[in-house]
Motif scaffolding. Structure first.
Motif, PDB file in Angstrom:
ATOM      1  N   ALA A 134      37.692 104.861 110.588  1.00  0.00           N
ATOM      2  CA  ALA A 134      36.674 104.651 110.881  1.00  0.00           C
ATOM      3  C   ALA A 134      36.160 105.783 110.359  1.00  0.00           C
ATOM      4  N   MET A 135      36.338 107.034 110.725  1.00  0.00           N
ATOM      5  CA  MET A 135      36.208 108.308 109.871  1.00  0.00           C
ATOM      6  C   MET A 135      35.675 108.374 108.893  1.00  0.00           C
ATOM      7  N   ASN A 136      37.222 108.337 107.763  1.00  0.00           N
ATOM      8  CA  ASN A 136      37.476 108.060 106.630  1.00  0.00           C
ATOM      9  C   ASN A 136      36.307 106.909 105.697  1.00  0.00           C
ATOM     10  N   ASP A 137      36.653 105.546 106.627  1.00  0.00           N
ATOM     11  CA  ASP A 137      35.522 104.500 106.290  1.00  0.00           C
ATOM     12  C   ASP A 137      36.369 103.612 105.048  1.00  0.00           C
ATOM     13  N   VAL A 138      37.304 103.882 104.062  1.00  0.00           N
ATOM     14  CA  VAL A 138      38.124 103.357 103.480  1.00  0.00           C
ATOM     15  C   VAL A 138      39.868 102.686 104.234  1.00  0.00           C
ATOM     16  N   GLY A 139      39.929 102.628 105.562  1.00  0.00           N
ATOM     17  CA  GLY A 139      40.986 101.886 106.361  1.00  0.00           C
ATOM     18  C   GLY A 139      41.979 103.049 106.345  1.00  0.00           C
ATOM     19  N   PHE A 140      42.130 103.949 104.956  1.00  0.00           N
ATOM     20  CA  PHE A 140      42.920 104.707 104.936  1.00  0.00           C
ATOM     21  C   PHE A 140      43.433 105.296 106.674  1.00  0.00           C
ATOM     22  N   PRO A 141      45.267 105.138 106.777  1.00  0.00           N
ATOM     23  CA  PRO A 141      46.155 105.051 107.528  1.00  0.00           C
ATOM     24  C   PRO A 141      45.981 106.891 107.992  1.00  0.00           C
ATOM     25  N   VAL A 142      47.275 106.967 108.947  1.00  0.00           N
ATOM     26  CA  VAL A 142      47.084 108.164 109.496  1.00  0.00           C
ATOM     27  C   VAL A 142      48.555 108.804 108.250  1.00  0.00           C
TER      28      VAL A 142
END
Ligand code: SAM
Ligand code: SF4
Ligand code: SF4
Length: 335
Positions: A134-142
């Motif tokens: 939600a923070m990177n707002d492009v759905g990039f995983p941890v």
């Protein structure tokens, strides 16, 4: 050595190599503003690697010892290793580092190290996929960022620093998890107060989680004690775990500003020099470079700007509400 009007030397240069990014962190490049229609810089507007090298060398002659590449996302700039190679050969550079969102790091770490990069700082705002996406707002995983951090560590880009911007009601519950994950790894997490950089992120003071609160919440689970700075002007306040499992840093730009020791200059990807993260105006070095300025003229331009500098935005912000012009964006000027 040139001192500014508040007696501060010039030690650090942050170089933005692109204003583009593959993330849309809500606190930095909100999608509503940086959408499909947003006009990023054209290629010919960017400083070339040779131009960056010339400017950087001039700053090193002016006293800079630390260079940091940033952006936007610096690893998106094609051939970044070549630039690192050029900068690493400048006599007098003691620390050559880069700040990245980590998305391309797993792939690029070996080439960056081979080119002469000393260390990396990787931004990661949560250990929880839902929160981070939600923070990177492009759905990039941890996990992909963690893979990048491990790749950097395994090639010796160490110590790896991990930057976490803490925003009230968004990721404050991730603070202790971050501390837990990186304790004992040798990587140093730096918790950053959410800042009012730029004019597009809708910043409100209520969204800031203070460094004091952050330290208190970690301390309840993993007891901490303060330790001395590594050098004068270090932005992070350092704490170590009492059980010897390493250290953290807290960057309190909002609640305890550190302008008094600020020795950083920033150059945007199009070659404008800014003497404060919150500046509204820059000095155009691209024009000088492309107009055939000699090294002596570049040196004189730097000395002239730095000797007139009296920036201390964060200190003024906390003592009174300041209304300044439109501030430049973080993705433009670099962190
Ligand atoms: N894209 C790279 C990255 O994210 O690491 C480099 C550029 S980014 C602008 C540099 C740093 O600034 C990142 O650690 C980011 O989290 C931080 N940052 C961006 N906007 C911020 C804000 N409003 N307050 C505090 N830190 C911010
Ligand atoms: Fe991109 Fe870095 Fe800004 Fe996030 S903080 S949008 S990764 S430049
Ligand atoms: Fe430096 Fe400006 Fe930040 Fe103060 S507000 S620490 S002068 S960049």
């Amino acid at each position: 050595m040139t001192l500014d009007r508040l007696g501060r030397p010039l030690h650090d240069l942050r170089i933005s190599v692109t204003d583009r990014c593959n993330f849309r962190c809500t606190y930095c490049m909100p999608k509503e503003i940086f959408g499909r229609d947003f006009e990023f810089m054209r290629r010919e507007e960017l400083l070339s690697f040779e131009e960056i090298e010339r400017v950087a060398a001039a700053f090193v002659r002016a006293g800079v010892q630390k260079l940091r590449l940033t952006g936007g996302e610096p690893l998106l700039r094609k051939g970044i290793e070549d630039l690192i190679g050029l900068l690493g050969r400048i006599e007098g550079v003691e620390d050559l580092t880069l700040t990245t969102n980590g998305s391309l790091l797993a792939r690029k770490a070996p080439a960056l190290k081979a080119a002469g990069l000393d260390r990396v700082t990787v931004s990661l705002d949560s250990m929880d996929d839902t929160v981070f996406m939600a923070m990177n707002d492009v759905g990039f995983p941890v996990q992909n960022v963690l893979d990048g951090i491990e790749a950097a560590a395994s090639v010796g880009l160490t110590p790896v620093k991990v930057n976490m911007v803490v925003k009230r009601g968004v990721n404050e519950t991730s603070v202790v998890d971050m501390a837990r994950h990186f304790r004992g790894t040798g990587h140093i997490v730096r918790f950053i107060e959410y800042m009012d950089v730029g004019s597009t992120n809708g910043w409100r003071l209520d969204d800031v989680v203070s460094g004091k609160e952050i330290v208190a919440s970690i301390n309840r689970t993993f007891p901490l004690e303060p330790i001395d700075p590594n050098y004068l002007g270090e932005v992070a306040q350092r704490y170590r775990y009492l059980d010897g499992e390493g250290e953290i840093g807290v960057i309190t730009s909002v609640t305890q500003p550190f302008c008094g020791d600020c020795s950083r200059a920033r150059i945007s990807a199009e070659g404008k020099l800014y003497t404060c993260l919150f500046a509204t105006h820059g000095t155009d070095f691209r024009q000088l470079l492309r107009g055939g300025a000699t090294d002596a003229e570049l040196d004189a331009a730097i000395a002239s700007v730095w000797s007139r500098r009296d920036d201390r935005y964060s200190e003024i912000r906390t003592s009174q509400t300041v209304e300044i012009g439109r501030k430049v964006e973080m993705s433009y000027i670099g962190g």
